[in-house]
Design a protein around this motif. Structure first.
Motif, PDB file in Angstrom:
ATOM      1  N   LEU A 166       0.851  -1.185   0.000  1.00 51.79           N
ATOM      2  CA  LEU A 166       0.000   0.000   0.000  1.00 51.79           C
ATOM      3  C   LEU A 166       0.889   1.237   0.000  1.00 51.79           C
ATOM      4  O   LEU A 166       1.961   1.228   0.599  1.00 51.79           O
ATOM      5  N   PRO A 167       0.464   2.326  -0.632  1.00 50.58           N
ATOM      6  CA  PRO A 167       1.291   3.540  -0.658  1.00 50.58           C
ATOM      7  C   PRO A 167       1.614   4.023   0.754  1.00 50.58           C
ATOM      8  O   PRO A 167       0.766   4.016   1.646  1.00 50.58           O
ATOM      9  N   GLY A 168       2.854   4.449   0.960  1.00 51.96           N
ATOM     10  CA  GLY A 168       3.288   4.947   2.253  1.00 51.96           C
ATOM     11  C   GLY A 168       4.006   6.268   2.115  1.00 51.96           C
ATOM     12  O   GLY A 168       4.231   6.769   1.003  1.00 51.96           O
ATOM     13  N   ALA A 169       4.365   6.843   3.256  1.00 49.50           N
ATOM     14  CA  ALA A 169       5.100   8.112   3.245  1.00 49.50           C
ATOM     15  C   ALA A 169       6.051   8.143   4.426  1.00 49.50           C
ATOM     16  O   ALA A 169       5.718   7.688   5.523  1.00 49.50           O
ATOM     17  N   LEU A 170       7.231   8.678   4.189  1.00 51.55           N
ATOM     18  CA  LEU A 170       8.257   8.823   5.225  1.00 51.55           C
ATOM     19  C   LEU A 170       8.751  10.261   5.206  1.00 51.55           C
ATOM     20  O   LEU A 170       9.054  10.806   4.144  1.00 51.55           O
ATOM     21  N   VAL A 171       8.828  10.861   6.387  1.00 45.49           N
ATOM     22  CA  VAL A 171       9.388  12.207   6.526  1.00 45.49           C
ATOM     23  C   VAL A 171      10.525  12.152   7.527  1.00 45.49           C
ATOM     24  O   VAL A 171      10.344  11.686   8.662  1.00 45.49           O
ATOM     25  N   LEU A 172      11.704  12.599   7.097  1.00 49.58           N
ATOM     26  CA  LEU A 172      12.852  12.712   7.992  1.00 49.58           C
ATOM     27  C   LEU A 172      13.070  14.189   8.313  1.00 49.58           C
ATOM     28  O   LEU A 172      13.078  15.029   7.416  1.00 49.58           O
ATOM     29  N   THR A 173      13.227  14.485   9.584  1.00 49.34           N
ATOM     30  CA  THR A 173      13.489  15.862   9.986  1.00 49.34           C
ATOM     31  C   THR A 173      14.988  16.114   9.946  1.00 49.34           C
ATOM     32  O   THR A 173      15.759  15.475  10.666  1.00 49.34           O
ATOM     33  N   THR A 174      15.411  17.025   9.097  1.00 50.47           N
ATOM     34  CA  THR A 174      16.835  17.364   8.983  1.00 50.47           C
ATOM     35  C   THR A 174      17.042  18.755   9.589  1.00 50.47           C
ATOM     36  O   THR A 174      16.657  18.999  10.725  1.00 50.47           O
ATOM     37  N   SER A 175      17.617  19.691   8.883  1.00 48.09           N
ATOM     38  CA  SER A 175      17.828  21.043   9.405  1.00 48.09           C
ATOM     39  C   SER A 175      18.376  21.918   8.292  1.00 48.09           C
ATOM     40  O   SER A 175      19.078  21.431   7.385  1.00 48.09           O
ATOM     41  N   VAL A 176      18.067  23.213   8.360  1.00 50.43           N
ATOM     42  CA  VAL A 176      18.692  24.129   7.406  1.00 50.43           C
ATOM     43  C   VAL A 176      20.195  24.197   7.654  1.00 50.43           C
ATOM     44  O   VAL A 176      20.960  24.595   6.762  1.00 50.43           O
ATOM     45  N   ASN A 177      20.633  23.780   8.843  1.00 42.87           N
ATOM     46  CA  ASN A 177      22.074  23.727   9.113  1.00 42.87           C
ATOM     47  C   ASN A 177      22.793  22.751   8.191  1.00 42.87           C
ATOM     48  O   ASN A 177      24.013  22.814   8.037  1.00 42.87           O
ATOM     49  N   THR A 181      27.065  18.608  10.012  1.00 45.99           N
ATOM     50  CA  THR A 181      27.465  17.596   9.024  1.00 45.99           C
ATOM     51  C   THR A 181      26.542  16.385   9.069  1.00 45.99           C
ATOM     52  O   THR A 181      26.266  15.772   8.030  1.00 45.99           O
ATOM     53  N   SER A 182      26.036  16.034  10.259  1.00 49.65           N
ATOM     54  CA  SER A 182      25.096  14.906  10.338  1.00 49.65           C
ATOM     55  C   SER A 182      23.793  15.244   9.625  1.00 49.65           C
ATOM     56  O   SER A 182      23.180  14.388   8.971  1.00 49.65           O
ATOM     57  N   LYS A 183      23.355  16.498   9.729  1.00 48.26           N
ATOM     58  CA  LYS A 183      22.126  16.895   9.056  1.00 48.26           C
ATOM     59  C   LYS A 183      22.327  16.972   7.542  1.00 48.26           C
ATOM     60  O   LYS A 183      21.401  16.694   6.769  1.00 48.26           O
TER      61      LYS A 183
END
Length: 730
Positions: free
Chosen positions: A589-600, A613-615
């Motif tokens: 079934l269609p899914g969605a994933l959102v990862l929170t990164t950063s403007v940094n 650097t990790s972001k």
């Protein structure tokens, strides 16, 4: 009528004179209703009606008039309030009866019968907007002040026997009359009224295949008579119970809880995907002793094929369940899946044939032909519904059906409604109208959304945002106490849902809390397995968990700080994505994933090397995952900037350090919130919009990315930073 010792073994006696005597007549009716509805052995969720004929003052004439207060359509006795009761003028209802007698076409399936329901609004007292139940005429025509119409398992068991009329007289010693099955409505009410008038000393009537109605002139007496009817039936069945030979005895043995869970973790996502061809469904698993005794028995196949008897049951469970042919001791999980696929295909063909054979020229279109109840030997029962509450109630109703079959088979032989009668209830125009009156589903009503980092800040705000749109929210966090607080907030707002009881993952409703350490693959795997066992699968995953480690923080060396930052901010997202991907693949079934990164991640600056650097790595991880998980799953990123409010990344010492760094004045005794506000307002001055960035701003973007409104967007990052030109795409 009451048990001589006021001792009940099969129902709970809950009446309190101290409480009841303080209530006005309508609230007394509500009180009686709540007591009856609190025990599922008395009536099922949403089932049954109670009423009282009370003297009220007409708002126009000022004269005293007799008003029927009766539980309205769609209400639940257990949770009913005054607002759930319709109120109608008794004299106008009697006038409707006179009108009905003049109709050229009468009968319980006639157009005239359904016309009567459309006239109920003309009888309403004081502009009461509660829709009247189809059982309203039954309560009106029985000339007693208080009437209860209930669906107890023990009573329906007798009403479902092949010799139900004989048993009615034997069980209640002539104090209950009998009427054969008739669809609820005006004609059925007239028949019951005629029986009552000819037998004024009876205490009630058994309704074939359906339940019973009883009455008294006093509310407490009516309550006690209801209990007496049920207790008498239950004791009669108890004396004849077949014990270990119930349902012909065991054919299969139950699996252990750990074995069941291992199998279900693999089976449920596949089953959910296969069953959700028209609409997505949410699952509830039931593996109690009574359910297992039935699904493991020799007679399960015969009885399941007959279908349920009570119309209240099969409106939820469909006319019959899907019993999967599988030997838990001899066959593999893959063989279970294969058998389910075969059974599902045949079930849909059978249901379509049932519809074509029984439909009328004006029947509503065929509904989803998939089963709502799936029975598996050794495992138990899986109920499917549009949300967790509905799937819980579906399993509850089939549990009732199992108890009905157990009782009927103990004393006689179980019979079900004929298919045409069942169809005419399932596709009754009035039932269709009830479905149409239901409010439209919210956008995420059928979705299971896992929010990792839901304990505070962006994660908490996101959990609230998706819950507002109807999602089933798993509030996951490293700190379980924080996750529980968020889940409890959602439950306090949206409730547990009808039929939901208990606590923890097994008793989950619209929200549940789970512990999550995204640096530990086994922990994440266990998290998703628990979600699957609770809801049947997953749809969206939003990762807001992250760490910001500044030099010298927590006594960590630079290397340790670097490793910890990448472990959480990069590898953590990778672990979550790859474990969730297994379930998405099983469901198809269609899914969605959102990862929170950063403007940094795109702005180089001094003092946060490990974090930045990790972001940056997380940004590219998101793009790689978008390719890896396409086309089934959309993967996108959310890039906040300096969200100070409610963030664990901004403890008091960091806020003070930042205020000092930017020469912003503050007092040592200022509260954490005041200090954070000062810092947030300073950061806002560096943006184009000049406004502080809040967790709610991020939550809105996270919701947008999983809402389906951007269904053709994947591999992209939305920056919610107030407008930092340094982070503009290059």
């Amino acid at each position: 009528m009451q048990d001589p010792q006021n001792h009940y073994r099969h129902v709970n006696y809950l009446w309190s004179d101290e409480v009841a005597d303080k209530l006005d007549p309508v609230d007394n009716l509500v009180y009686r209703s709540n007591l009856l509805g609190s025990d599922q052995r008395i009536t099922n969720t949403g089932g049954g009606n109670t009423s009282a004929k009370l003297e009220e003052t007409d708002p126009l004439t000022g004269k005293k008039v007799k008003i029927l207060w009766v539980k309205g359509s769609g209400g639940d006795l257990r949770t009913a309030t005054r607002a759930n009761f319709a109120s109608l003028y008794e004299d106008k209802l009697q006038a409707l009866d006179e009108l009905y007698q003049t109709m050229p076409e009468k009968g319980y399936k006639s157009a005239g019968e359904d016309t009567m329901v459309s006239l109920f609004p003309h009888c309403v007292f004081c502009l009461n907007q509660r829709a009247s139940s189809i059982d309203t005429p039954l309560h009106s025509m029985i000339q007693k002040k208080h009437v209860d119409h209930l669906h107890p398992n023990a009573v329906i068991a007798i009403a479902s026997c092949k010799d139900q009329e004989r048993l009615t007289h034997e069980v209640w010693q002539g104090q209950l009359a009998y009427v054969p099955w008739m669809r609820p409505g005006w004609e059925a009410a007239k028949l019951c009224s005629d029986v009552y008038e000819k037998n004024p000393d009876i205490k009630g009537i058994l309704l074939g295949q359906h339940g019973h109605t009883n009455w008294e002139d006093n509310s407490k007496d009516c309550y006690e008579t209801s209990l007496w009817v049920i207790e008498t039936a239950a004791r009669y069945i108890e004396q004849r119970d077949k014990g270990e030979h119930t349902f012909g005895g065991a054919r299969y043995q139950s699996l252990s809880e750990s074995e069941r869970n291992d199998i279900l973790a693999e089976f449920l996502p596949v089953a959910r995907g296969l069953i959700s061809t028209a609409n997505k469904f949410i699952a509830t698993v039931q593996s109690d002793d009574a359910t297992l005794r039935f699904v493991n028995s020799h007679d399960a196949q015969r009885l399941a094929a007959l279908g349920t008897s009570c119309p209240d049951h099969f409106l939820r469970t469909k006319i019959k369940p899907l019993l999967v042919h599988w030997d838990p001791q001899q066959q593999s999980v893959q063989q279970l899946i294969d058998s389910f696929k075969t059974g599902l295909e045949q079930y849909r063909l059978d249901y379509s044939a049932y519809y074509e054979q029984c439909k009328h020229p004006d029947s509503p279109p065929m509904r989803d032909p998939s089963p709502t109840v799936v029975l598996i030997p050794g495992i138990g029962m899986i109920g499917w519904g549009k949300n967790k509450s509905e799937s819980r109630v579906t399993t509850e109703f089939y549990n009732c059906a199992i108890e009905v079959m157990r009782g009927a088979e103990a004393i006689s032989e179980y019979t079900a409604l004929p298919q045409q009668e069942a169809f005419d209830i399932e596709y009754w125009a009035l039932e269709e109208a009830k479905l149409q009156r239901m409010p439209p589903e919210k956008p995420l009503a059928r979705d299971v959304v896992v929010v990792i980092g839901a304990g505070d800040g962006i994660g908490k705000a996101t959990a609230h945002r998706v819950a507002k749109e109807g999602a089933h929210v798993i509030c996951a966090d490293l700190r379980i106490e924080a996750a529980e607080q968020t889940a409890n907030e959602l439950i306090n707002i949206y409730g547990q849902g009808i039929g939901v009881a208990g606590s923890g993952i097994s008793g989950c409703g619209p929200a549940v809390a789970l512990s999550a350490d995204i640096t530990d693959r086994n922990n994440v795997k266990n998290l998703f397995e628990q979600v699957v066992l609770a809801y049947g699968g997953i749809d969206k995953v939003i990762v807001t968990a992250g760490v910001f480690l500044a030099p010298g923080q927590q006594g960590m060396s630079a290397d340790e700080m670097f490793d910890a930052s990448f472990a959480v901010n990069v590898k953590g997202g990778y672990i979550v994505a790859t474990e969730a991907a297994k379930i998405w693949k099983q469901q198809n079934l269609p899914g969605a994933l959102v990862l929170t990164t950063s403007v940094n991640g795109v702005v180089a600056k001094k003092g946060s090397l490990a974090y930045d650097t990790s972001k940056a790595a997380a940004n590219h991880l998101m793009r790689e995952l978008a390719i890896e998980l396409a086309p089934l799953v959309n993967v996108n990123g959310l890039a906040p900037a300096t969200v100070v409010k409610g963030s664990t990344m901004f403890p008091r010492d960091r806020v003070i350090a930042s205020l000092s760094k930017y020469s912003i004045s503050f007092a040592e005794d200022e509260s954490d919130d005041d200090l954070r506000t000062k810092l947030a307002e300073f950061y806002a001055t560096r943006t184009l919009t000049q406004q502080p960035i809040t967790p709610e701003d991020q939550a809105e973007a996270a919701y947008l990315l999983i809402s389906g409104q951007l269904s053709k967007t994947t591999g992209q990052i939305i920056s919610v930073d107030g407008g930092l030109h340094e982070a503009f795409l290059r």
